[in-house]
Design a protein around this motif. Structure first.
Motif, mmCIF file in Angstrom:
data_model
loop_
_atom_site.group_PDB
_atom_site.id
_atom_site.type_symbol
_atom_site.label_atom_id
_atom_site.label_comp_id
_atom_site.label_asym_id
_atom_site.label_seq_id
_atom_site.Cartn_x
_atom_site.Cartn_y
_atom_site.Cartn_z
ATOM 1 N N LEU A 162 2.596 1.468 -3.504
ATOM 2 C CA LEU A 162 1.683 1.744 -4.613
ATOM 3 C C LEU A 162 1.237 3.197 -4.641
ATOM 4 O O LEU A 162 0.948 3.746 -5.713
ATOM 5 C CB LEU A 162 0.471 0.823 -4.524
ATOM 6 C CG LEU A 162 0.727 -0.639 -4.895
ATOM 7 C CD1 LEU A 162 -0.430 -1.523 -4.437
ATOM 8 C CD2 LEU A 162 0.958 -0.796 -6.396
ATOM 9 N N GLU A 163 1.201 3.836 -3.492
ATOM 10 C CA GLU A 163 0.820 5.248 -3.456
ATOM 11 C C GLU A 163 1.793 6.117 -4.238
ATOM 12 O O GLU A 163 1.429 7.219 -4.679
ATOM 13 C CB GLU A 163 0.770 5.740 -2.000
ATOM 14 C CG GLU A 163 -0.397 5.206 -1.189
ATOM 15 C CD GLU A 163 -0.353 5.687 0.242
ATOM 16 O OE1 GLU A 163 0.727 6.147 0.676
ATOM 17 O OE2 GLU A 163 -1.380 5.613 0.926
ATOM 18 N N ARG A 178 0.846 -1.204 0.000
ATOM 19 C CA ARG A 178 0.000 0.000 0.000
ATOM 20 C C ARG A 178 0.878 1.251 0.000
ATOM 21 O O ARG A 178 0.661 2.201 -0.768
ATOM 22 C CB ARG A 178 -0.915 -0.029 1.219
ATOM 23 C CG ARG A 178 -1.578 1.301 1.587
ATOM 24 C CD ARG A 178 -2.707 1.603 0.617
ATOM 25 N NE ARG A 178 -3.777 2.355 1.221
ATOM 26 C CZ ARG A 178 -3.976 3.670 1.105
ATOM 27 N NH1 ARG A 178 -3.134 4.407 0.409
ATOM 28 N NH2 ARG A 178 -5.009 4.265 1.663
ATOM 29 N N LEU A 182 -6.904 1.670 -3.493
ATOM 30 C CA LEU A 182 -5.857 1.555 -2.479
ATOM 31 C C LEU A 182 -6.419 1.623 -1.067
ATOM 32 O O LEU A 182 -5.897 0.972 -0.151
ATOM 33 C CB LEU A 182 -4.801 2.641 -2.687
ATOM 34 C CG LEU A 182 -3.981 2.546 -3.975
ATOM 35 C CD1 LEU A 182 -2.932 3.649 -4.020
ATOM 36 C CD2 LEU A 182 -3.322 1.176 -4.114
ATOM 37 N N ASP A 183 -7.485 2.376 -0.873
ATOM 38 C CA ASP A 183 -8.080 2.451 0.461
ATOM 39 C C ASP A 183 -8.599 1.080 0.913
ATOM 40 O O ASP A 183 -8.641 0.795 2.118
ATOM 41 C CB ASP A 183 -9.226 3.461 0.488
ATOM 42 C CG ASP A 183 -8.746 4.901 0.425
ATOM 43 O OD1 ASP A 183 -7.527 5.119 0.602
ATOM 44 O OD2 ASP A 183 -9.569 5.795 0.192
ATOM 45 N N LEU A 222 -7.122 -1.637 0.628
ATOM 46 C CA LEU A 222 -6.021 -2.415 1.195
ATOM 47 C C LEU A 222 -5.916 -2.228 2.705
ATOM 48 O O LEU A 222 -5.418 -3.116 3.408
ATOM 49 C CB LEU A 222 -4.694 -2.021 0.530
ATOM 50 C CG LEU A 222 -4.620 -2.180 -0.984
ATOM 51 C CD1 LEU A 222 -3.214 -1.852 -1.480
ATOM 52 C CD2 LEU A 222 -5.008 -3.598 -1.407
ATOM 53 N N ILE A 270 -5.886 -1.068 -9.836
ATOM 54 C CA ILE A 270 -5.885 -0.937 -8.376
ATOM 55 C C ILE A 270 -5.757 0.497 -7.874
ATOM 56 O O ILE A 270 -5.983 0.767 -6.691
ATOM 57 C CB ILE A 270 -4.731 -1.800 -7.790
ATOM 58 C CG1 ILE A 270 -4.925 -2.024 -6.294
ATOM 59 C CG2 ILE A 270 -3.359 -1.191 -8.111
ATOM 60 C CD1 ILE A 270 -4.003 -3.060 -5.709
ATOM 61 N N ALA A 271 -5.442 1.435 -8.756
ATOM 62 C CA ALA A 271 -5.129 2.793 -8.306
ATOM 63 C C ALA A 271 -6.251 3.427 -7.491
ATOM 64 O O ALA A 271 -5.993 4.147 -6.516
ATOM 65 C CB ALA A 271 -4.795 3.672 -9.511
#
Length: 227
Positions: free
Chosen positions: A74-75, A71, A146-147, A149, A142-143
């Protein structure tokens, strides 16, 4: 295909011994705009190893598990695709990395997943490792999720990704990696600690998709791999 770009993202916890071999295969690889190691609260100098071998480094404030580490990484991804690589792999080479990227870069697959040479026998027999940590994914998958996750278990990430892939109905590529191995947790942590870690991982997966959920995922992923 044009307009594609790739970031390599490597979550790592106490992998100072094996991480250099992984970074030798990915740092400088022509497909990658960035190689980012997320140090998940390591105590063995993993983060310093990442910097010495030319990777960017993100440090998690504490050991929160693989999902939290991913997470965090990916941010920061701004490329069209992300390449997820585990930090403990043995036998990794630039050519092996390229083999995972090629089906996606060529447009023959929406995403790709590795099948390592030492994957459990049953996964090799059915032709898919549904919890493989090595994948190429479009960030569009997935962008905006993300929340989600934040609500997953420590090791719920791969099966969560599987659900997203199945929902797209798009083809995936299963890429054979016969010369790549991932050491068993028992070999890295000792027998009992390794067994407990494996049990915890399986429990996280079961709580994420249900005890029998993996059967459905495997069936659906095999269908996408054959499409």
């Amino acid at each position: 295909m044009t307009g594609q770009s790739f970031t390599c993202l490597i979550p790592a916890f106490n992998e100072a011994e094996r991480l250099p071999g992984v970074l030798a295969a990915v740092v400088g690889h022509p497909s990658f705009e960035r190689v980012v190691v997320v140090d998940d609260g390591s105590t063995d100098g993993t983060g310093d190893v990442a910097l010495r071998h030319g990777a960017e480094l993100l440090r998690a404030p504490s050991n929160g598990g693989k999902t939290r580490a991913l997470r965090l990484g990916l941010e920061t991804v701004r490329t069209s695709h992300v390449v997820l690589i585990d930090a403990d792999l043995l036998g990794l080479t630039p050519a092996v990395i390229s083999s995972l990227i090629t089906p996606v870069a060529a447009g023959t697959a929406y995403a790709s997943v590795s099948l390592r040479g030492n994957a459990p026998w049953v996964w090799r027999r059915i032709g898919i490792d549904y919890i493989s940590g090595e994948r190429v994914l479009p960030m569009a998958l997935i962008a905006d999720r993300l929340d989600s996750l934040d609500r997953l278990r420590r090791f719920g990430f791969e099966v969560f990704l599987n659900e997203l892939l199945v929902a797209t109905g798009r083809p995936i590529a299963i890429v054979q990696w016969p010369d790549v191995a991932s050491p068993a947790k028992a070999a890295k942590r000792g027998l009992w600690r390794g067994l407990l870690a494996d049990a915890g991982m399986l429990a996280d997966i079961a709580r994420t998709i249900g005890v029998m959920g993996f059967v459905g995922q495997i069936r659906q992923l095999r269908r996408l791999a054959a499409s």
